[in-house]
Design an enzyme around this catalytic site. Structure first.
Site, PDB file in Angstrom:
ATOM      1  CG  HIS A 153      -0.218   0.132   2.508  1.00  0.00           C
ATOM      2  ND1 HIS A 153       0.048  -0.968   3.462  1.00  0.00           N
ATOM      3  CD2 HIS A 153       0.037   1.194   3.148  1.00  0.00           C
ATOM      4  CE1 HIS A 153       0.799  -0.747   4.226  1.00  0.00           C
ATOM      5  NE2 HIS A 153       0.779   0.693   4.339  1.00  0.00           N
ATOM      6  CG  HIS A 198      -4.010   0.406   4.656  1.00  0.00           C
ATOM      7  ND1 HIS A 198      -3.374  -0.713   5.404  1.00  0.00           N
ATOM      8  CD2 HIS A 198      -3.159   1.231   4.928  1.00  0.00           C
ATOM      9  CE1 HIS A 198      -2.144  -0.611   5.845  1.00  0.00           C
ATOM     10  NE2 HIS A 198      -1.793   0.757   5.567  1.00  0.00           N
ATOM     11  CG  HIS A 213       4.375   4.713   4.388  1.00  0.00           C
ATOM     12  ND1 HIS A 213       3.673   5.489   5.402  1.00  0.00           N
ATOM     13  CD2 HIS A 213       3.817   3.518   4.303  1.00  0.00           C
ATOM     14  CE1 HIS A 213       2.674   4.743   5.794  1.00  0.00           C
ATOM     15  NE2 HIS A 213       2.635   3.510   5.217  1.00  0.00           N
ATOM     16  CG  HIS A 245       0.995   1.142  12.648  1.00  0.00           C
ATOM     17  ND1 HIS A 245       1.544   2.372  12.904  1.00  0.00           N
ATOM     18  CD2 HIS A 245       1.523   0.603  11.431  1.00  0.00           C
ATOM     19  CE1 HIS A 245       2.341   2.567  11.937  1.00  0.00           C
ATOM     20  NE2 HIS A 245       2.317   1.787  10.934  1.00  0.00           N
ATOM     21  CE1 TYR A 254       5.575   3.824   8.040  1.00  0.00           C
ATOM     22  CE2 TYR A 254       5.330   3.139  10.320  1.00  0.00           C
ATOM     23  CZ  TYR A 254       4.951   3.443   8.966  1.00  0.00           C
ATOM     24  OH  TYR A 254       3.426   3.036   9.088  1.00  0.00           O
ATOM     25  CD  GLU A 264       3.952   0.195   7.263  1.00  0.00           C
ATOM     26  OE1 GLU A 264       3.185   0.658   6.296  1.00  0.00           O
ATOM     27  OE2 GLU A 264       3.574   0.257   8.549  1.00  0.00           O
TER      28      GLU A 264
HETATM   29 FE   LIG Z   1       1.886   1.921   5.996  1.00  0.00          FE
END
Ligand SMILES: [Fe+2]
Ligand code: FES
Lengths: 306, 99
Positions: A153, A198, A213, A245, A254, A264
């Site tokens: 993503h 996502h 990112h 997260h 990161y 990431e």
């Molecule tokens: Fe991400």
């Protein structure tokens, strides 16, 4: 078949300042594989478990950032349908000829309200993942560095935020999975075209068309720790993690590529179905939403884009 | 080793010619120049060199124009000292969350 329309993020084209340094980073350190080059000096890369010819294109440039992100749709009819969806939303589209990117079919190109260029395509040459389709082995033995599995993503910063989210939901038929809200105001939107936590995410910003990112999947928390070791061994600019997260539950780290584009690598995030509820984080918990353990924002993480 | 002086705060630190000016600051836990990508892409470490010599690496033209670069407006993460340097800070981090 349950998954139709837009299938997945197909590739991201990143602008890089120095190709040699970038190839060292993406191939030797992260473990992507080079699959082609073209006469514009672009280099095509894929993650090992992807079937398609490329998922990252590095473009030599005098600036950093994202040139475009492309999604693969299931069929040519889908390409036509989404092209007209985009136009009906009031956004112009253009067509990029098949073969402009080596091995990629015709692309429909447009600029979304937040200022980023996106493309859709139905065809891309498949080169396989290097594993037999009969009695397949579980993994490859010739991989390097972090051994990233797939391009997963992008997280993007942009203006016209509400219009942009509406565009992704209505014209591109994405599903909102998680959000950060400050009262009535949505400040982050995580959106999927699949069953992933996502496929793209947006943060409300005053700037247009910025990359936060580009993210790549790993298999486990252990592999996130190995990535952290490689980041130190190779003196890669590190920013945050390994940590978890709150949003998406992913275990993550990161860092930056040699042109200042943020990367990431992560593992073990959540999933959705079309009937899953939207998860909401409130602005007074934004630290926990982003970095679940420390519950503190990192200045550069919020303020730095390319 | 060369002495880097941040004019705005009078902060001083030593930096070798093999480290970029931002890495030199960070390594010693010093502050003054905003730290972002450390790779010439985000622009937050933009500075004006007031005095001193340096070698430089390519920096994103989104943040430093050729004219600026010629007059010493550069990204601290892309310059390597070749003498003592005095500089002032131009770049800044965007605020955390846009509301
Ligand atoms: Fe991400
Ligand atoms: S820290 Fe990003 S350009 Fe220097």
């Amino acid at each position: 078949m349950a998954m139709t329309g837009i299938l997945r993020p197909g590739h991201v084209q990143l602008k890089v300042l120095d190709m040699e340094e970038s190839l060292k980073h993406y191939c030797e350190d992260m473990g992507l594989l080079e699959t082609d080059r073209d006469d514009q000096g672009r280099v095509y890369l894929k993650c090992w478990d992807e079937q398609d010819k490329f998922s990252v294109v590095l473009e030599p440039s005098d600036r950093s950032g994202m040139d475009h992100m492309a999604f693969k749709v299931a069929t040519e009819q889908d390409l036509l349908r989404f092209e007209s969806n985009v136009k009906n939303f009031g956004i112009e589209t253009t067509r990029v000829a098949a073969g402009e990117l080596n091995g990629c079919g015709e692309r429909v190109r447009f600029t979304a309200p937040a200022g980023h260029t996106f493309e859709l395509y139905a065809e891309k040459e498949q080169v396989g993942n290097g594993i037999s389709t009969t009695n397949p082995a579980p993994w490859r033995r010739d991989l390097k560095g972090m051994e990233v599995i797939r391009f997963d993503h992008c997280l993007l910063y942009g203006d016209n935020f509400d219009e942009n989210v509406k565009f992704f939901k209505e014209a591109l038929e994405f599903q909102l999975t998680e959000q950060i809200v400050d009262g009535d105001l949505q400040i982050a939107a995580f959106l999927t075209c699949s069953t992933k936590a996502h496929d793209i995410a947006f943060i409300r910003s005053e700037e247009s068309g910025k990359l936060h990112h580009a993210s790549f999947l790993l298999g486990s928390w252990e592999e996130v720790l190995k990535a952290a070791d490689i980041i130190s061994m190779e003196d890669i600019p590190h920013e945050a993690g390994p940590t978890r997260h709150g949003l998406t539950r992913g275990k993550t780290i990161y860092f930056f590529d040699p042109s200042g584009n943020r990367n990431e690598v992560f593992a073990e995030d959540s999933y959705v179905y079309p009937d899953s509820p939207v998860l909401t984080w409130h602005a007074d918990n934004v630290g926990q939403a982003i970095f679940y353990h420390s519950r503190q924002l990192v200045d550069s993480f919020m303020g730095v884009t390319s | 080793m060369f002495q880097i002086t941040i004019d705005d705060t009078d902060e001083q630190y030593a930096c070798s010619e093999t480290k970029h000016v931002l890495a030199g600051m960070q390594q010693l836990g010093k502050k003054g120049i905003p730290v972002g990508c450390r790779s010439g892409g985000c622009g937050v470490c933009k500075v004006r060199v007031l005095e001193g010599e340096y070698a430089s690496k390519k920096m994103s033209r989104d943040h430093v124009t050729a004219e600026e670069e010629a007059e010493g407006v550069v990204l601290a993460c892309r310059i390597f000292p070749q003498s003592d340097i005095r500089l002032s800070v131009i770049g800044k981090l965007n605020k955390a969350v846009n509301r």
